[in-house]
Enzyme design. Structure first.
Site, PDB file in Angstrom:
ATOM      1  N   ARG A 137     100.166   4.020  58.164  1.00 19.32           N
ATOM      2  CA  ARG A 137      98.538   5.143  58.027  1.00 19.32           C
ATOM      3  C   ARG A 137      98.199   4.946  56.593  1.00 19.32           C
ATOM      4  O   ARG A 137      97.094   5.306  56.242  1.00 19.32           O
ATOM      5  CB  ARG A 137      98.813   6.384  58.853  1.00 19.32           C
ATOM      6  CG  ARG A 137      98.939   7.145  60.134  1.00 19.32           C
ATOM      7  CD  ARG A 137      99.678   7.773  61.060  1.00 19.32           C
ATOM      8  NE  ARG A 137     100.906   8.440  60.045  1.00 19.32           N
ATOM      9  CZ  ARG A 137     101.099   8.969  61.142  1.00 19.32           C
ATOM     10  NH1 ARG A 137     101.531   9.929  61.453  1.00 19.32           N
ATOM     11  NH2 ARG A 137     103.216   9.113  61.204  1.00 19.32           N
TER      12      ARG A 137
ATOM     13  N   TYR B   3     101.534  21.727  56.728  1.00 15.35           N
ATOM     14  CA  TYR B   3     101.234  21.578  58.148  1.00 15.35           C
ATOM     15  C   TYR B   3     100.376  22.422  58.433  1.00 15.35           C
ATOM     16  O   TYR B   3     100.262  23.881  58.700  1.00 15.35           O
ATOM     17  CB  TYR B   3     102.825  21.875  59.898  1.00 15.35           C
ATOM     18  CG  TYR B   3     102.191  21.104  60.608  1.00 15.35           C
ATOM     19  CD1 TYR B   3     101.856  20.353  61.156  1.00 15.35           C
ATOM     20  CD2 TYR B   3     102.010  21.771  61.145  1.00 15.35           C
ATOM     21  CE1 TYR B   3     101.544  19.974  62.085  1.00 15.35           C
ATOM     22  CE2 TYR B   3     102.107  21.809  62.638  1.00 15.35           C
ATOM     23  CZ  TYR B   3     101.666  20.631  63.156  1.00 15.35           C
ATOM     24  OH  TYR B   3     101.106  20.496  64.125  1.00 15.35           O
TER      25      TYR B   3
ATOM     26  N   LEU C 224      99.937   0.257  69.538  1.00 12.57           N
ATOM     27  CA  LEU C 224      99.544  -0.253  68.030  1.00 12.57           C
ATOM     28  C   LEU C 224      99.061   0.193  67.203  1.00 12.57           C
ATOM     29  O   LEU C 224      98.064   1.076  67.064  1.00 12.57           O
ATOM     30  CB  LEU C 224      99.602  -1.581  68.176  1.00 12.57           C
ATOM     31  CG  LEU C 224      99.661  -2.804  69.389  1.00 12.57           C
ATOM     32  CD1 LEU C 224      99.367  -3.273  70.094  1.00 12.57           C
ATOM     33  CD2 LEU C 224     101.346  -3.223  69.302  1.00 12.57           C
TER      34      LEU C 224
ATOM     35  N   LYS D 164      95.050   7.018  70.994  1.00 10.49           N
ATOM     36  CA  LYS D 164      93.803   7.244  69.467  1.00 10.49           C
ATOM     37  C   LYS D 164      93.688   6.849  68.500  1.00 10.49           C
ATOM     38  O   LYS D 164      94.758   6.683  67.786  1.00 10.49           O
ATOM     39  CB  LYS D 164      93.379   8.747  69.760  1.00 10.49           C
ATOM     40  CG  LYS D 164      94.475  10.092  69.776  1.00 10.49           C
ATOM     41  CD  LYS D 164      94.863  10.613  68.461  1.00 10.49           C
ATOM     42  CE  LYS D 164      94.540   9.881  66.866  1.00 10.49           C
ATOM     43  NZ  LYS D 164      96.036  10.535  66.242  1.00 10.49           N
TER      44      LYS D 164
END
Length: 342
Positions: free
Chosen positions: A171, A243, A80, A103
């Site tokens: 996020r 990245y 979640l 995490k």
């Protein structure tokens, strides 16, 4: 169930949440792990749950509480949003379920300590899903350090950054525990603990967080830490970069660099590059699937606990210390509003 049966019976996994990381990484690993059976997956939307169970097996369930009430679930994989981890991990533990939580395990140290205490009281397995800890390459790096291959260690730098996410990504939701520190920053922090050991305690010296005013979350940052013995640690993280997934150890005699360090594909063969004054060496290691290793280790721990072994996580102290470091970074960081936003 007898002790013999407990040691051999499949670990029946219920999944809370239909997250991307579950689809791409952990459910393929859990579905393929020996002695593991996915029996149910819960989402707020039954159609979304069904999409997952069509691929990985199990029964689709609408609602997280409904899954926790199922007698065919021994353990829960929690996928979640960060801000919901504590509530539903605690509910799973109170329901007698072992927990593998994505995490960060929670968004603050007090909540992490609460879960560890709850699991200990019930002798239930509680693991934070920090998969790099299960990749053998970091053990090779630890051995090189211990053997003095780099000389006395002076500096460790870890970087985990990636390009901006779609605007609706969870996020960017402050109310659900979003932000780059919790999503990406915990990787170099935990990696430093893994390589340096918790006995040489890391402490925060300073930090900077870049804040997106539209969402209110940190979208990148950097933290400066040091161990009590004087090793300097720099953690770089964010989702407004090209990245990078790497770390570097710089010692008195040599420098070691690892690329694709935190989320390597299962087929990737890690390369450890060691640079000395007049010599460069590359050690090419065997490929390993850190997600499969994590799934197997969790199942082994659950079976052991069912047989009466203590369920205390070997990395419980490290899990809590990571959460404390996140709290310390938040408390001390200089916050900079991202230019050109808002």
């Amino acid at each position: 169930m007898s002790a013999a049966d407990s040691a051999t019976a499949p670990v029946r996994i219920g999944v809370l949440g239909a997250a991307s990381v579950a689809w791409r990484r952990m459910l393929p690993a859990l579905a393929a792990a020996a002695g593991v059976e996915i029996t149910a997956l819960a989402s707020r939307e039954l159609a979304r749950a069904t999409r997952f169970t069509d691929r990985f097996g199990g029964v689709p369930v609408r609602g997280y509480a409904e899954l926790l009430a199922r007698p065919d679930v021994d353990a829960v994989y929690l996928a979640l949003p960060n801000g919901l981890h504590h509530r539903w991990a605690a509910a799973a533990l109170r329901a007698g379920k072992h927990v593998l939580g994505e995490k960060p395990l929670t968004t603050e140290a007090a909540a992490t300590a609460d879960l560890l205490r709850l699991a200990g009281q019930r002798n239930l397995v509680l693991r934070e899903n920090f998969t790099p800890a299960h990749h053998p390459m970091h053990g090779v790096v630890r051995d090189l350090l211990a053997a003095g291959r780099l000389g006395a260690l002076r500096h460790l730098t870890g970087s985990f950054c990636f390009p901006p996410l779609p605007g609706g990504d969870v996020r960017y939701r402050a109310d659900l525990g979003g932000g780059a520190l919790l999503d990406a920053g915990v990787y170099p922090l935990r990696l430093a603990q893994l390589l340096l050991g918790d006995e040489d305690r890391l402490e925060v010296s300073g930090a900077v967080l870049r804040i997106d005013p539209a969402s209110g979350v940190d979208v990148s940052g950097s933290a400066l830490l040091a161990t009590r013995s004087g090793v300097i640690v720099t953690a770089e993280f964010g989702f407004e970069h090209s990245y990078a997934s790497r770390y570097q150890l710089w010692g008195a005699a040599a420098r070691l660099a690892v690329d694709r360090a935190f989320t390597p594909p299962p087929e990737h063969r890690p390369v450890l590059r060691i640079d000395e004054q007049d010599h460069t060496e590359e050690l090419v290691l065997a490929a390993a699937d850190q997600y499969a290793c994590t799934a197997t280790a969790f199942a082994v721990a659950v079976r052991a606990a069912r047989s009466g072994a203590p369920a205390t996580a070997p990395d419980a102290a490290a899990t809590l210390r990571t959460a404390e470091l996140v709290d310390e970074i938040r408390a001390t960081a200089r916050r900079i509003t991202v230019p050109g936003s808002g």
